[in-house]
Design an enzyme around this catalytic site. Structure first.
Site, mmCIF file in Angstrom:
data_model
loop_
_atom_site.group_PDB
_atom_site.id
_atom_site.type_symbol
_atom_site.label_atom_id
_atom_site.label_comp_id
_atom_site.label_asym_id
_atom_site.label_seq_id
_atom_site.Cartn_x
_atom_site.Cartn_y
_atom_site.Cartn_z
ATOM 1 C CG ASP A 1 -1.884 0.107 -3.023
ATOM 2 O OD1 ASP A 1 -1.863 1.323 -2.762
ATOM 3 O OD2 ASP A 1 -2.402 -0.736 -2.274
ATOM 4 C CG ASP B 1 -0.783 4.677 -2.416
ATOM 5 O OD1 ASP B 1 -1.321 4.632 -3.545
ATOM 6 O OD2 ASP B 1 -1.196 4.010 -1.448
ATOM 7 C CB SER C 1 -0.960 -0.014 1.194
ATOM 8 O OG SER C 1 -1.922 1.007 1.065
ATOM 9 C CG ASP D 1 -5.001 2.562 -1.886
ATOM 10 O OD1 ASP D 1 -3.908 3.137 -1.727
ATOM 11 O OD2 ASP D 1 -5.380 1.608 -1.173
#
Length: 216
Positions: A193, A191, A48, A195
């Site tokens: 990934d 970021d 993430s 999201d």
């Protein structure tokens, strides 16, 4: 990655079919899971917005509903702790594996929701930080019509240039300079990934999250 390969082997050993969508952002992953009612669950290997050494799993159930502490994660932890019960019994035959490309359908959905807008060669800067947004961004820019400068657009999950976390002010330094120097209308950083996003204005100043939320 090693985590993805191990998860695939375990899922197939349990008799389930693995549908591999390859490199994807979290929104692309959720779109893929929700795109077919026959898909029971989804698993994404990602750190993430955290540094790469914190890789783990994002889990969702049918319809891309998040699996969290109160929505199934405790049950999974119990299965792991207690060992496989009847629910986890391995099938005698291995499950299958197939590939699925979702990028074009995902972009089709975005542009349908946005009313097929045209950016009319608007100058902008995107800082991908070598994260997963690099996968769909080039095609998105072409379809939207932006005149875009893309920083660190090639995917490299070691994130060698800077941490891919737009919430941290220091990670926006290059984006701010590029926007201010190039006369862009705005800049956006993502970021790892995809999201989380952070914006800077035409002067290279960060737009605070609460201001952005009010604007949207």
């Amino acid at each position: 990655s090693e985590l993805a390969d191990s998860a695939t082997r375990g899922i197939r050993a349990g008799g389930a079919t693995v549908i591999d969508v390859g490199l994807a952002t979290t929104p692309m992953f959720n779109f893929a899971v929700a795109s077919d009612e026959s898909i029971d669950a989804g698993l994404m290997v990602t750190a993430s917005h955290n540094p790469a050494e914190y890789n783990g799993f994002k889990l969702v159930s049918r319809g891309a509903r998040p699996i969290g502490i109160n929505t199934g994660m405790k049950d999974i932890a119990r299965f792991v702790k207690e060992g496989r019960g009847d629910e986890m019994t391995l099938a005698s035959s291995k499950g299958g594996q197939e590939s699925l490309s979702v990028q074009e359908k995902y972009l089709d959905k975005i542009f349908a929701l946005a009313g097929n807008f045209s950016a009319s060669k608007m100058p902008v800067v995107f800082d991908v930080g070598k994260g997963m947004v690099g996968v769909p961004l080039t095609n998105f820019v072409l379809r939207a019509g932006f005149q875009a400068k893309i920083l660190y657009g090639e995917v490299d999950c070691t994130f060698p240039n800077h941490e891919a976390n737009p919430v941290k002010e220091e990670t926006l330094a290059e984006l701010k300079r590029a926007v201010a120097a190039g006369g862009a209308r705005f800049g956006a950083a993502f970021d790892g990934d995809g999201d989380r996003v952070g914006f800077v204005d035409e002067g290279g100043e960060r737009v605070a999250g609460d201001i952005l939320a009010a604007f949207l």
